[in-house]
Write a protein that holds these residues in place. Structure first.
Motif, PDB file in Angstrom:
ATOM      1  N   LEU A 110     -14.810   2.501 -27.273  1.00 33.52           N
ATOM      2  CA  LEU A 110     -16.500   2.559 -26.815  1.00 33.52           C
ATOM      3  C   LEU A 110     -16.845   2.038 -26.154  1.00 33.52           C
ATOM      4  CD1 LEU A 110     -19.567   3.610 -27.139  1.00 33.52           C
ATOM      5  CD2 LEU A 110     -19.570   2.040 -29.231  1.00 33.52           C
ATOM      6  N   PHE A 111     -17.580   2.269 -24.500  1.00 33.79           N
ATOM      7  CA  PHE A 111     -18.063   1.058 -23.428  1.00 33.79           C
ATOM      8  C   PHE A 111     -19.330   1.095 -23.095  1.00 33.79           C
ATOM      9  CE2 PHE A 111     -13.769   2.829 -22.834  1.00 33.79           C
ATOM     10  CZ  PHE A 111     -13.081   2.110 -22.131  1.00 33.79           C
ATOM     11  N   LEU A 112     -20.270  -0.124 -22.918  1.00 33.45           N
ATOM     12  CA  LEU A 112     -21.405   0.020 -22.915  1.00 33.45           C
ATOM     13  C   LEU A 112     -21.499  -0.187 -21.029  1.00 33.45           C
ATOM     14  CD1 LEU A 112     -21.120   0.283 -25.702  1.00 33.45           C
ATOM     15  CD2 LEU A 112     -23.850   0.253 -25.918  1.00 33.45           C
ATOM     16  N   THR A 113     -22.421   0.002 -20.437  1.00 31.82           N
ATOM     17  CA  THR A 113     -22.818  -0.679 -19.307  1.00 31.82           C
ATOM     18  C   THR A 113     -24.461  -0.788 -19.226  1.00 31.82           C
ATOM     19  OG1 THR A 113     -20.217   0.103 -18.345  1.00 31.82           O
ATOM     20  CG2 THR A 113     -21.937  -0.439 -17.131  1.00 31.82           C
ATOM     21  N   SER A 114     -24.444  -1.432 -18.765  1.00 24.88           N
ATOM     22  CA  SER A 114     -25.557  -1.824 -18.202  1.00 24.88           C
ATOM     23  C   SER A 114     -25.836  -2.607 -17.030  1.00 24.88           C
ATOM     24  CB  SER A 114     -26.599  -2.864 -18.741  1.00 24.88           C
ATOM     25  OG  SER A 114     -26.626  -2.150 -21.209  1.00 24.88           O
ATOM     26  N   ARG A 115     -27.318  -1.169 -16.503  1.00 25.69           N
ATOM     27  CA  ARG A 115     -27.025  -2.096 -14.720  1.00 25.69           C
ATOM     28  C   ARG A 115     -28.888  -2.030 -14.999  1.00 25.69           C
ATOM     29  NH1 ARG A 115     -23.168  -0.490 -11.510  1.00 25.69           N
ATOM     30  NH2 ARG A 115     -21.831   0.294 -12.198  1.00 25.69           N
ATOM     31  N   ILE A 116     -29.496  -3.221 -14.232  1.00 31.21           N
ATOM     32  CA  ILE A 116     -30.384  -3.329 -14.572  1.00 31.21           C
ATOM     33  C   ILE A 116     -30.874  -4.049 -12.858  1.00 31.21           C
ATOM     34  CG2 ILE A 116     -32.542  -4.865 -15.030  1.00 31.21           C
ATOM     35  CD1 ILE A 116     -30.779  -5.158 -17.984  1.00 31.21           C
ATOM     36  N   ARG A 117     -32.176  -3.667 -12.358  1.00 32.27           N
ATOM     37  CA  ARG A 117     -32.467  -3.312 -10.856  1.00 32.27           C
ATOM     38  C   ARG A 117     -33.375  -3.943 -10.549  1.00 32.27           C
ATOM     39  NH1 ARG A 117     -30.564  -2.600  -5.191  1.00 32.27           N
ATOM     40  NH2 ARG A 117     -28.274  -1.570  -6.870  1.00 32.27           N
ATOM     41  N   ASN A 118     -34.129  -5.336 -10.155  1.00 29.34           N
ATOM     42  CA  ASN A 118     -35.321  -5.725  -9.503  1.00 29.34           C
ATOM     43  C   ASN A 118     -35.812  -4.686  -8.164  1.00 29.34           C
ATOM     44  OD1 ASN A 118     -37.619  -6.367  -8.939  1.00 29.34           O
ATOM     45  ND2 ASN A 118     -37.060  -8.644  -8.819  1.00 29.34           N
ATOM     46  N   THR A 119     -37.308  -3.537  -9.129  1.00 31.41           N
ATOM     47  CA  THR A 119     -37.717  -2.990  -8.330  1.00 31.41           C
ATOM     48  C   THR A 119     -39.613  -2.911  -7.670  1.00 31.41           C
ATOM     49  OG1 THR A 119     -38.463  -1.311  -9.600  1.00 31.41           O
ATOM     50  CG2 THR A 119     -35.851  -0.466  -9.376  1.00 31.41           C
ATOM     51  N   ASN A 120     -39.656  -4.758  -8.190  1.00 27.17           N
ATOM     52  CA  ASN A 120     -40.644  -4.655  -7.241  1.00 27.17           C
ATOM     53  C   ASN A 120     -40.937  -4.750  -6.477  1.00 27.17           C
ATOM     54  OD1 ASN A 120     -41.774  -5.519 -10.129  1.00 27.17           O
ATOM     55  ND2 ASN A 120     -40.780  -7.756 -10.304  1.00 27.17           N
ATOM     56  N   THR A 121     -41.954  -4.632  -5.733  1.00 28.45           N
ATOM     57  CA  THR A 121     -42.839  -3.935  -4.363  1.00 28.45           C
ATOM     58  C   THR A 121     -43.520  -4.630  -3.603  1.00 28.45           C
ATOM     59  OG1 THR A 121     -44.505  -2.710  -5.024  1.00 28.45           O
ATOM     60  CG2 THR A 121     -42.540  -1.306  -4.208  1.00 28.45           C
ATOM     61  N   ASP A 122     -43.982  -5.988  -4.720  1.00 24.54           N
ATOM     62  CA  ASP A 122     -44.566  -7.156  -3.806  1.00 24.54           C
ATOM     63  C   ASP A 122     -43.788  -8.651  -3.536  1.00 24.54           C
ATOM     64  OD1 ASP A 122     -43.477  -8.454  -6.504  1.00 24.54           O
ATOM     65  OD2 ASP A 122     -45.964  -8.128  -8.022  1.00 24.54           O
TER      66      ASP A 122
END
Length: 312
Positions: free
Chosen positions: A143-155
């Motif tokens: 079982l593989f879990l891959t998390s990708r978290i991106r900062n999409t703040n425009t400020d």
């Protein structure tokens, strides 16, 4: 194409789930859109490898007790955010535009989910993000879990977070289980005011409640279930820490969605980034990966034999 279906459950209080399998056979995995949470992982023999409480509640607003809840944007309790963050208490969507699979990844079937903040989320944690989660099975049922978290703040503002895959393993009897790979590691003991200690002994065994955060841990950890002669092997990347938790008898009786005797048949070992928060500037992305496998194991003088999975 992944062998993936999204099914509506008959009880409308429950949320739909995706069932992942290989050519319609076991091994299988179930990931629910509520919480982006894996709640079942079965091997080729059809054995359930994850623990889910018989008292688990599969509806908002609480998290599901068992499987692999995702702790984001925080692990633990800090500030105004709910314990372990809100990702495990939100309805995720199937990701229609996932990142491509790496070449020769060995992944045979998968599901891609995505979580973005709601306006209510932004009131309690004022940062815009995209959290992409891939849940996949390998050809042998890993079982593989891959998390990708991106900062999409425009400020232009960065944000920081802590994270954990709060993994509940199903074990035969907690007194027959040991963990190898965390010996000599420093840890914070949450039962002793987060005081810092160094682990002693050749392996972890369990005789009472435990709630520890191990720091700068190796990329591979083994959970050995002597009675079932099964070893869970955790391989992790981007997740330097590891949380170990079992509530034991007294604490179990205070948890409403947990059976009084269920502590005997579960163990949480949670790849995490806790001690040092991750900081992302706008446009930056973090990736945290967990690979789980369950292998038969035999024993000689208390050591893994013959595979030595920790060093393989």
């Amino acid at each position: 194409m992944p062998n993936l279906s999204t099914l509506a459950l008959p009880n409308l209080k429950n949320y739909p789930y995706c069932k992942i399998n290989i050519y319609g056979l076991v091994p299988t995995c179930i990931v629910r859109l509520y919480g982006g949470q894996v709640t079942s992982w079965k091997n080729e023999q059809g054995d359930e490898l994850l623990f889910v409480s018989s008292k688990a509640v599969f509806k908002s607003p609480g998290a599901i007790r068992g499987g692999i809840p995702i702790c984001f944007p925080q692990f633990g309790t800090h500030g105004n955010l709910e314990k372990h963050g809100f990702a495990r208490n939100r309805l995720w969507l199937v990701d229609d535009n996932p990142p491509p699979l790496p070449v020769n990844s060995g992944i045979k079937t998968y599901a891609d989910l995505i979580l973005k903040p709601s306006e209510e989320d932004l009131k309690i944690w004022p940062h815009r993000f995209e959290f992409r989660l891939r849940v996949a099975l390998g050809p042998k049922g890993d079982l593989f879990l891959t998390s990708r978290i991106r900062n999409t703040n425009t400020d232009g503002k960065p944000f920081s977070f802590t994270f954990a895959y709060h993994t509940y393993f199903s074990v035969s009897d907690i007194s027959e289980v040991r963990i190898e790979g965390l010996e000599t590691m420093d840890y914070f003991d949450n039962l002793k005011g987060k005081e810092r200690f160094t682990e002693q002994g050749d392996a972890l065994v369990f005789e009472s409640e435990i709630d520890k955060v191990y720091l700068d841990t190796p990329p591979k950890i083994a959970i050995i279930d002597h009675e079932k002669k099964r070893t869970f092997v955790l391989r992790k990347d981007g997740l330097p820490d590891a949380v170990v938790w079992n509530p034991w008898e007294r604490r179990s009786k205070t948890i409403l969605d947990f059976g009084d005797e269920e502590y005997k048949h579960m163990l949480c070992v949670e790849p995490a980034a806790v001690e040092k928060p991750i900081t992302l500037k706008p446009g930056e992305e973090w990736k945290g990966r967990l690979e789980l496998s369950a292998v038969p194991s035999s024993y000689y003088s208390g050591q893994l034999d013959p595979d030595k999975v920790l060093h393989g």
